[in-house]
Design a protein around this motif. Structure first.
Motif, short mmCIF file in Angstrom:
data_model
loop_
_atom_site.label_atom_id
_atom_site.label_comp_id
_atom_site.label_asym_id
_atom_site.label_seq_id
_atom_site.Cartn_x
_atom_site.Cartn_y
_atom_site.Cartn_z
N MET A 1 77.54 70.90 -40.88
CA MET A 1 76.96 70.20 -42.24
C MET A 1 75.54 69.81 -42.14
O MET A 1 75.32 68.91 -41.21
CB MET A 1 78.04 69.23 -42.79
N ASN A 2 74.70 70.08 -43.10
CA ASN A 2 73.24 69.77 -42.96
C ASN A 2 73.10 68.29 -43.55
O ASN A 2 74.02 67.88 -44.46
CB ASN A 2 72.26 70.73 -43.50
N THR A 3 71.61 67.77 -43.65
CA THR A 3 71.52 66.72 -44.36
C THR A 3 72.06 66.81 -45.73
O THR A 3 72.22 65.67 -46.47
CB THR A 3 70.10 66.53 -43.81
N LYS A 4 71.31 67.81 -46.39
CA LYS A 4 71.78 68.01 -48.10
C LYS A 4 73.03 67.83 -48.55
O LYS A 4 73.39 67.17 -49.16
CB LYS A 4 70.83 69.22 -48.31
N GLN A 5 73.67 68.54 -47.47
CA GLN A 5 75.33 68.68 -47.86
C GLN A 5 75.98 67.16 -47.57
O GLN A 5 76.73 66.77 -48.33
CB GLN A 5 76.04 69.81 -46.86
N ILE A 6 75.60 66.60 -46.46
CA ILE A 6 76.26 65.26 -46.25
C ILE A 6 76.03 64.33 -47.42
O ILE A 6 76.93 63.61 -47.86
CB ILE A 6 75.54 64.72 -44.96
N ILE A 7 74.49 64.20 -47.87
CA ILE A 7 74.26 63.30 -48.91
C ILE A 7 75.04 63.72 -50.26
O ILE A 7 75.48 62.97 -50.91
CB ILE A 7 72.95 63.17 -49.04
N SER A 8 75.06 65.30 -50.35
CA SER A 8 75.67 65.44 -51.76
C SER A 8 77.24 65.04 -51.71
O SER A 8 77.88 64.83 -52.77
CB SER A 8 75.65 67.04 -51.76
N GLU A 9 77.92 65.18 -50.49
CA GLU A 9 79.32 65.01 -50.37
C GLU A 9 79.52 63.52 -50.60
O GLU A 9 80.55 62.81 -51.04
CB GLU A 9 79.75 65.38 -48.93
N LYS A 11 77.57 61.75 -52.52
CA LYS A 11 77.37 61.40 -53.91
C LYS A 11 78.52 61.75 -54.77
O LYS A 11 78.80 60.98 -55.61
CB LYS A 11 76.01 61.90 -54.19
N GLU A 12 79.33 62.70 -54.14
CA GLU A 12 80.56 62.97 -55.03
C GLU A 12 81.66 61.84 -54.75
O GLU A 12 82.15 61.33 -55.77
CB GLU A 12 81.00 64.36 -54.36
N LYS A 13 81.57 61.17 -53.69
CA LYS A 13 82.60 60.12 -53.52
C LYS A 13 82.14 58.73 -54.18
O LYS A 13 82.88 58.14 -54.95
CB LYS A 13 82.53 59.80 -52.07
N ILE A 69 75.26 53.22 -47.70
CA ILE A 69 75.05 54.16 -46.78
C ILE A 69 74.48 53.51 -45.42
O ILE A 69 73.26 52.97 -45.50
CB ILE A 69 74.17 55.49 -46.91
N VAL A 70 75.25 53.66 -44.24
CA VAL A 70 74.76 53.19 -43.08
C VAL A 70 74.33 54.03 -42.05
O VAL A 70 75.06 55.13 -41.68
CB VAL A 70 75.61 52.03 -42.35
N ILE A 140 68.63 61.32 -49.75
CA ILE A 140 69.10 60.19 -50.48
C ILE A 140 68.13 59.97 -51.67
O ILE A 140 68.74 59.67 -52.82
CB ILE A 140 69.18 58.93 -49.47
N LEU A 141 66.75 59.83 -51.35
CA LEU A 141 65.93 59.69 -52.60
C LEU A 141 66.18 60.89 -53.47
O LEU A 141 66.36 60.22 -54.78
CB LEU A 141 64.48 59.57 -51.85
#
Length: 322
Positions: A1-9, A11-13, A69-70, A140-141
């Motif tokens: 999972m790349n950085t874009k996918q991590i933050i997208s997931e 955000k869904e939560k 997010i930590v 994130i931004l």
């Protein structure tokens, strides 16, 4: 999972992220700083903080909850304070992202997401921890607030690792001269500004004090005239990591004073290594620390050779209980 996918997931939560907290120790803490600096300068709503891990553990911010997010980092994934920080963040409901090179290391236990990076393979590889963290900050931004220079940043990431490798290779002769000039220095001061501020900090506490047992101090170039410049004299050793971007004038002012009193100054200038030729002006500030880290690593290696003191040599670290 790349950085874009991590933050997208994430955000869904939780579409209402309010805080981003960066946590680490030593060089890993410093590697998180460019991302912190990036969010500080660009985020309008998100609260940003940057902790050494044990302070996070003893004085955990109240903002650490399911709206936070930590992001933590540890090269080997075993730094006890950072491992504990992950556990604390997880217990408070935060979304925990960890960066390490070590698969299944203790740091990964309480992380919701793990990004593995390289380190030993090349000078560019040594930057991946810093780079991936900056990518996370960019995502994130962009995903939570929007970011006009997103494409410029993406293009920068495509270029910076090769640029850093080439810059490091070209620095060898300068590094050898630095090593000869500084090998007997009783103390070396290090300074910089902008996103590179904690690269200077890590240079001082890790490469000089930890790895070479050389007394060292570090300060922001903007703070130079508010105390530290009183120790300037002829032949007092300084390292100035000079940025190409908005804070360049701050570094230049310090350099003018050092030259005025014939201090023993080594300048490592991002402009000399072609940063502005590859990275757009809109985002250049955030790539200075990556380029300058790669170049100075060569300087540190040559210093260790000249002093016959390997960068891996320790008196206390990993050898004693402390």
């Amino acid at each position: 999972m790349n950085t874009k996918q991590i933050i997208s997931e994430i955000k869904e939560k939780q579409p209402n992220i309010k805080s981003v907290v960066f946590v680490g120790c030593g060089a890993s803490k410093a590697d998180l700083y460019p991302a912190k600096y990036f969010l500080d300068g660009n985020a309008k709503k998100i609260r940003v903080s940057h902790y050494t891990a044990n302070e996070f553990n003893y004085a955990t911010p109240e903002a650490v909850d399911d709206t936070a997010i930590v992001i933590s980092a540890s090269l080997g994934g075993t730094t006890p304070e950072t491992v504990e920080a992950n556990a604390r963040a997880k217990a408070k409901g935060a979304h925990v992202i960890s960066l390490t090179r070590s698969i299944d290391s203790p740091l990964t236990k309480d992380a919701d997401y793990v990004i593995y990076h390289r380190f030993a393979e090349s000078y560019g590889a040594k930057l991946e921890k810093m780079g991936y963290c900056l990518e996370l900050a960019m995502e994130i931004l962009d995903q939570f607030e929007g970011y006009d220079n997103y494409e410029d940043m993406k293009e920068g990431f495509e270029k910076i690792y090769n640029l850093a490798d080439n810059a490091a290779a070209s620095a060898k002769l300068y590094a050898k001269k630095f090593a000869e000039d500084y090998k007997d220095a009783p103390v070396i001061y290090v300074m910089s500004s902008g996103a590179t501020h904690e690269v200077a900090y890590a240079t001082s506490i890790c490469l000089m004090m930890e790895m070479q047992w050389i007394n060292s101090g570090t300060f922001h170039s903007g703070e130079f005239f508010h105390g530290p410049f009183e120790i300037v004299d002829k032949d007092v050793p300084f390292i100035l990591l000079m940025n190409d971007g908005r804070t360049r004038n701050i570094d230049s002012r310090a350099l003018t004073f050092l030259d005025r009193f014939d201090a023993k100054t080594t300048v490592i200038d991002a402009l000399d290594f072609g940063l502005s030729a590859e990275i757009k002006k809109s985002v250049i500030d955030y790539f200075n620390p990556m380029l300058l880290s790669a170049v100075f690593r060569v300087y540190a290696e040559e210093l260790s050779i000249a002093r016959q003191h390997p960068l891996t040599k320790r008196r206390y670290m990993w050898k004693l209980e402390y």
